[in-house]
Design a protein around this motif. Sequence first.
Motif, short mmCIF file in Angstrom:
data_model
loop_
_atom_site.label_atom_id
_atom_site.label_comp_id
_atom_site.label_asym_id
_atom_site.label_seq_id
_atom_site.Cartn_x
_atom_site.Cartn_y
_atom_site.Cartn_z
N GLU A 1 -13.92 47.57 -66.68
CA GLU A 1 -13.15 48.40 -65.76
C GLU A 1 -12.37 47.50 -64.80
OE1 GLU A 1 -15.37 51.68 -63.91
OE2 GLU A 1 -17.07 51.00 -65.13
N GLU A 2 -11.26 48.00 -64.30
CA GLU A 2 -10.40 47.22 -63.43
C GLU A 2 -11.16 46.68 -62.21
OE1 GLU A 2 -6.81 49.05 -62.25
OE2 GLU A 2 -5.91 49.00 -64.26
N LYS A 3 -12.02 47.51 -61.65
CA LYS A 3 -12.73 47.09 -60.43
C LYS A 3 -13.68 45.94 -60.69
CE LYS A 3 -16.46 50.51 -60.96
NZ LYS A 3 -17.14 51.67 -60.33
N LEU A 4 -14.03 45.69 -61.97
CA LEU A 4 -14.95 44.61 -62.32
C LEU A 4 -14.21 43.33 -62.70
CD1 LEU A 4 -17.55 46.62 -64.42
CD2 LEU A 4 -17.66 46.02 -62.00
N LYS A 5 -12.89 43.33 -62.58
CA LYS A 5 -12.09 42.15 -62.95
C LYS A 5 -11.36 41.56 -61.74
CE LYS A 5 -9.83 44.32 -66.25
NZ LYS A 5 -8.91 44.55 -67.39
N LYS A 6 -11.93 41.77 -60.56
CA LYS A 6 -11.27 41.33 -59.34
C LYS A 6 -12.02 40.23 -58.60
CE LYS A 6 -9.06 45.81 -58.47
NZ LYS A 6 -8.88 46.92 -57.49
N GLN B 1 -10.38 21.23 -78.19
CA GLN B 1 -9.01 20.78 -77.98
C GLN B 1 -8.33 21.78 -77.04
OE1 GLN B 1 -6.57 19.75 -81.35
NE2 GLN B 1 -8.37 19.23 -82.62
N VAL B 2 -7.67 21.25 -76.03
CA VAL B 2 -6.92 22.09 -75.09
C VAL B 2 -5.59 21.42 -74.83
CG1 VAL B 2 -9.00 23.02 -73.98
CG2 VAL B 2 -7.95 20.94 -73.08
N PRO B 3 -4.59 22.16 -74.36
CA PRO B 3 -3.30 21.54 -74.05
C PRO B 3 -3.45 20.49 -72.95
CG PRO B 3 -3.11 23.93 -74.12
CD PRO B 3 -4.57 23.61 -74.15
N SER B 4 -2.70 19.42 -73.05
CA SER B 4 -2.68 18.42 -71.98
C SER B 4 -1.67 18.85 -70.91
CB SER B 4 -2.34 17.04 -72.54
OG SER B 4 -1.13 17.09 -73.29
N GLY B 5 -1.67 18.13 -69.79
CA GLY B 5 -0.77 18.46 -68.70
C GLY B 5 -1.46 19.29 -67.63
N LYS B 6 -0.67 19.87 -66.74
CA LYS B 6 -1.22 20.67 -65.65
C LYS B 6 -1.55 22.07 -66.14
CE LYS B 6 0.66 18.24 -61.65
NZ LYS B 6 1.44 18.34 -60.39
N LEU B 7 -2.77 22.50 -65.86
CA LEU B 7 -3.24 23.80 -66.30
C LEU B 7 -3.82 24.55 -65.09
CD1 LEU B 7 -5.30 22.63 -69.42
CD2 LEU B 7 -2.93 23.39 -69.41
N ARG B 8 -3.51 25.82 -65.02
CA ARG B 8 -4.17 26.68 -64.03
C ARG B 8 -5.46 27.18 -64.65
NH1 ARG B 8 -2.05 32.53 -61.62
NH2 ARG B 8 -3.70 32.76 -60.02
N ILE B 9 -6.55 27.05 -63.94
CA ILE B 9 -7.84 27.48 -64.46
C ILE B 9 -8.52 28.37 -63.44
CG2 ILE B 9 -8.97 25.34 -63.67
CD1 ILE B 9 -10.81 25.59 -66.13
N MET B 10 -8.98 29.54 -63.91
CA MET B 10 -9.61 30.51 -63.05
C MET B 10 -11.01 30.84 -63.59
SD MET B 10 -6.54 33.21 -62.14
CE MET B 10 -7.46 33.93 -60.77
N PHE B 11 -11.92 31.02 -62.67
CA PHE B 11 -13.26 31.48 -63.03
C PHE B 11 -13.52 32.79 -62.29
CE2 PHE B 11 -13.50 26.98 -63.91
CZ PHE B 11 -14.23 26.93 -65.09
N ASP C 1 -1.14 41.14 -64.87
CA ASP C 1 -0.29 42.33 -64.88
C ASP C 1 0.36 42.50 -63.51
OD1 ASP C 1 -2.24 43.36 -63.19
OD2 ASP C 1 -3.06 44.75 -64.68
N ALA C 2 1.08 43.58 -63.33
CA ALA C 2 1.81 43.80 -62.07
C ALA C 2 0.88 43.93 -60.87
CB ALA C 2 2.68 45.05 -62.21
N ALA C 3 -0.38 44.34 -61.15
CA ALA C 3 -1.34 44.50 -60.06
C ALA C 3 -2.11 43.22 -59.76
CB ALA C 3 -2.32 45.62 -60.41
N GLY C 4 -1.77 42.14 -60.49
CA GLY C 4 -2.45 40.87 -60.26
C GLY C 4 -3.79 40.74 -60.95
N LEU C 5 -4.06 41.61 -61.92
CA LEU C 5 -5.31 41.55 -62.67
C LEU C 5 -5.09 40.79 -63.97
CD1 LEU C 5 -6.68 45.19 -62.24
CD2 LEU C 5 -7.41 43.11 -61.06
N PRO C 6 -6.06 40.03 -64.42
CA PRO C 6 -5.89 39.24 -65.65
C PRO C 6 -5.91 40.14 -66.88
CG PRO C 6 -8.15 39.05 -64.85
CD PRO C 6 -7.39 39.82 -63.81
N SER D 1 -22.73 34.68 -63.81
CA SER D 1 -22.16 34.93 -65.14
C SER D 1 -20.64 34.91 -64.98
CB SER D 1 -22.65 36.28 -65.66
OG SER D 1 -22.00 36.61 -66.86
N LEU D 2 -19.97 34.04 -65.74
CA LEU D 2 -18.56 33.77 -65.48
C LEU D 2 -17.67 34.01 -66.70
CD1 LEU D 2 -18.95 30.34 -63.61
CD2 LEU D 2 -18.97 32.64 -62.61
N CYS D 3 -16.41 34.21 -66.43
CA CYS D 3 -15.36 34.16 -67.46
C CYS D 3 -14.35 33.11 -67.03
CB CYS D 3 -14.68 35.52 -67.62
SG CYS D 3 -13.31 35.51 -68.82
N MET D 4 -14.06 32.15 -67.91
CA MET D 4 -13.07 31.10 -67.63
C MET D 4 -11.76 31.47 -68.32
SD MET D 4 -13.10 27.10 -68.89
CE MET D 4 -12.69 27.55 -70.58
#
Length: 402
Positions: free
Chosen positions: A150-155, A126-136, A64-69, A54-57
Motif C-alpha cells: 500500500e502507498e502508506k507503507l512505501k513512505k 555487477q552494478v553500473p559504475s559511476g555516481k548512483l543514488r541509493i535509497m533504503f 511517481d508524481a507523488a514522490g513514491l518509488p 527489514s529493508l528494501c534497497m
Amino acid sequence: MKYKQLLWAFSLVLLLAGCRKTEYTKIDTPAYLRVFNDLNYVQSMDTKDSKYPSLCMIINPKMDAAGLPVGGEIVGDFLDKRAPYAPPYPSHIGNSNSVYNPEYPGKETVLAGPILNGFDLSSWAQVPSGKLRIMFYYRSYNTIPFFQLEEKLKKDVLLDTTIDLTAGEVYTLHVLEKDFNTKACGVLLRQENFHKLSLSDSSTYVNFYNYSSKGFVEADARFKPLRPTLKSFQSGIKDTMNIFYTLFKSQANPGAAPFLSNYKNVFMGVLVRNQESNRPAVYHSFPLWADAEADRIHTDMWQRFELVTPGIDVANNSYNTAVAGRELTFGNFAAVNCLLNGQVDIGGAGYLANGLILPNVLVNVHSGKYNPRTFATVNTIEVVNSSVYLTTIQRKYPAPVY
C-alpha cells in the motif's frame, strides 16, 4: 495423416522453443557490489518502539508524481538482518524457504562478479559504475514485494544518499547504526583490495573492523541483547583493542584441544572503532600448515581470536578462564572461536566457555582424490555492537587431477 500433422506441429513448436533467443542484461564497465544490513533489533519493554530493520534497497529509483518509488535500476527487496557467516560461495541462491535475504545479492538472480585475479566474486553483484543514488526504505515484515505494498507503507525512508563506484573495483556496503543513543543511521562503502594483494596460497589471512555505534559499549545493559550465544561480546568492546590469536590442534574435541607450539596468544595488531573510513584494514596472516604434524593435504586445526584492552595481559587475565558475561567484561575482553561449521554446543568447556562461535576460517572440501583437502582463505571479521560477523573469500584453483 492427422497424426503426422500433429507430430510435425509438435516438433515445430519444440524447434522454435529451442531456438528462442534469451535476452541477457549486460552492464558495461561494471563495478562489483555486496550489501549487508548491519542493523540489529532488541525486543524488550525499553525498546518496544524500535523498528524492525527489514529493508528494501533501490539504486537509481524511479519516482511517481507523488514522490513514491515505483521502480529502480537495481532493487534489493526483503533485505533482512545480516547472518553471522557469509561463506565463500553464494549460499543463499535458490533458497526458497523464505523471501527474506541476509545480504545483497544473496538470493537475487543477478549478473554476478567474475573470477578476478584468482578470487571468486560470485557473491558480489555487477552494478553500473559511476555516481548512483541509493535509497533504503523500511518495509513491512511480510512476503509482499515492496512495490506492491500500500502507498502508506512505501513512505518510510531510512537513508537517501549517493555512492560513487569505479569500474572494475570491488565494494562492500554496510548499512549501520551510527549513534546508539540517537539511532542515527548511515552507510559505509568500503573499497576492497584483497584481489590486488600478493597473497600466499599457504597462508590464511584475516582482517578486523569495529563498526559499533557511538555510545554502545557505555550504554545500560538493559538496552543490549541478552542472547547467550554472544558470550563475551554481550557488553560490546571498547574503542581500542589489541588482537591476539591462538591456533588449536584438533576439532575432534575442541574444548580439550592442545594449542600448537609457538601459536598461543600471538599478537596480531590493534583494532580501533571506526565508522568513517572506507579504507580496507590490514590483513594479518598465519600459516596454513602451522601444525608440523600435518600432511600438507589436510589440517584439523581451529582458531581463537581474543580482543583485549591495552594494558591487559592476555595470558593471565581472569576473562580468559571465566564465563565472561556483560557483568565481567565491561567491554575489556571478547573472544571468537572459529571451528567446525560454527554449530557447537554453546555451553562448551575451556576456551569455548567465553568465546562466541563462528565457522572455521579454513575450508575443508573434497578435492580430487583427497577428501577432505584444506585450503587457505581470506577473511574479514566485523564487530557491530554485540554482534560479530565473519566473511570468508576463497581463491579459485584449477580443477583437481584425479
